[in-house]
Structure formats: structure tokens, C-alpha cells
Enzyme design. Structure first.
Site: not given
Ligand code: 4NP
Length: 170
Positions: A13, A16, A18-20, A136
Site C-alpha cells: 500500500c 505500510n 494500515c492496509r498492507s 485508504d
Molecule cells: P496505508 O495508509 O497506505 O494503508 O498504510 C496510509 C498511511 C499513512 C499515510 C497515508 C496512508 N500518510 O499519509 O502518512
């Protein structure tokens, strides 16, 4: 896919956190439940949260369904991942495009013949969420984290079905 060397899957994602990491643990759960010899890891296209544990909201929602994310640490996707992994799963279309761009860099660095990885969407074979991006949840509320878990469970079961078909036809 062979019976001896584990097939290797990387969930990717943006951050790294939340989703992945959720996809990594949920996919591992379903692979283990079906006794599939598959190595699973996760990474982010960004380097926003190096070495950080998954977002506490992701950890809390996952734990309510029995998934423990606490031991995972974030890392950025590397060109060598295209050599090591057989399959790279993008959580959304932006991730998919970023992965494809790094694939080009990896093919210049290692030569296309050295790259094992195929790239697909996490939801590629998921009939409940057909080729849908995994939204997201980072800037949203708790329903977003539940949606990530719902979709990861559904998509993981679809991938397990595909992996079993590949093993049977081997
Ligand atoms: P992820 O979510 O891609 O599912 O891990 C996010 C985590 C952090 C951020 C964006 C999306 N950020 O902008 O810090």
C-alpha cells in the site's frame, strides 16, 4: 508454484501501516488454514513511516477479529523485491501504478530476466469486491478500518482459491 520452495507474496500500500499489514496477516491466516506453503510480507510505496508498527486503529480493529499486527514494522518497497517475490499485490490503483514504475527501475537494475514478480490488485479475483481499490482508511473513521478487514478477508479467500488451483495444476 512448487511444493518445496515457498511461493512468495508481497502486499503493498502507500504507508505500510494500515492496509498492507492487515492484508499480510489476513492472507497468512487463510493460507495457514489451507496449509499452503506461502511466504507473505508487506511494504509501502512511500517511506513515510520507516520501521513503525501498524497504525493503532488498524491493530485494534484487527485484534477484535483475532489478527495480531503488533509485531510488524513498516518498510519501503525495494527494487530487489521484484527479484525475491513471485506476486506483488497492490491495495489500490495508485499503489499499482507506483509498483509498475519501480518495476521499470528494477528491470534496468537487474535485467527483466531476473524479475520474478507479477503485479496484481489485491481484489483481482474477489467476486464480492471485483477489482475494487481497497480504500485508504488513514484519514477516515472506524468504518474504514472495518471495510479494510472485510475486503482483505474476502480477497484473501479468493487468492487462496487461485493458489490451490495453481498447486493442483502443477
Ligand atoms: P496505508 O495508509 O497506505 O494503508 O498504510 C496510509 C498511511 C499513512 C499515510 C497515508 C496512508 N500518510 O499519509 O502518512
Amino acid at each position: 508454484m512448487s511444493f518445496t520452495t515457498p511461493y512468495k507474496v508481497l502486499c503493498v500500500c502507500l504507508g505500510n501501516i494500515c492496509r498492507s499489514p492487515t492484508a499480510e496477516v489476513v492472507l497468512r491466516h487463510f493460507c495457514d488454514a489451507h496449509q499452503l506453503n506461502i511466504e507473505i510480507d508487506s511494504a509501502g510505496t512511500s517511506n513515510y513511516h520507516p520501521n513503525k508498527a501498524p497504525d493503532l486503529r488498524s491493530q485494534e480493529h484487527a485484534l477484535k477479529r483475532g489478527y495480531d499486527l503488533s509485531g510488524l514494522r513498516a518498510r519501503q518497497l525495494q527494487t530487489r523485491d521484484f527479484v525475491h517475490f513471485d506476486l506483488i499485490l497492490a491495495m489500490d490503483n495508485n499503489n499499482f501504478d507506483e509498483i509498475q514504475m519501480l518495476y521499470q527501475t528494477a528491470s534496468r537494475e537487474f535485467g527483466t530476466g531476473q524479475l520474478r514478480a507479477k503485479v496484481a490488485l489485491m481484489s483481482e479475483h474477489d467476486t464480492q469486491y471485483p477489482q475494487q481499490a481497497l480504500p485508504d482508511p488513514y484519514y477516515g473513521g472506524s468504518d474504514g478500518f472495518e471495510r479494510v478487514l472485510d475486503q482483505c478477508e474476502s480477497s484473501s479467500q479468493a487468492w487462496v482459491h487461485i493458489f490451490k488451483q495453481q498447486i493442483e495444476s502443477y
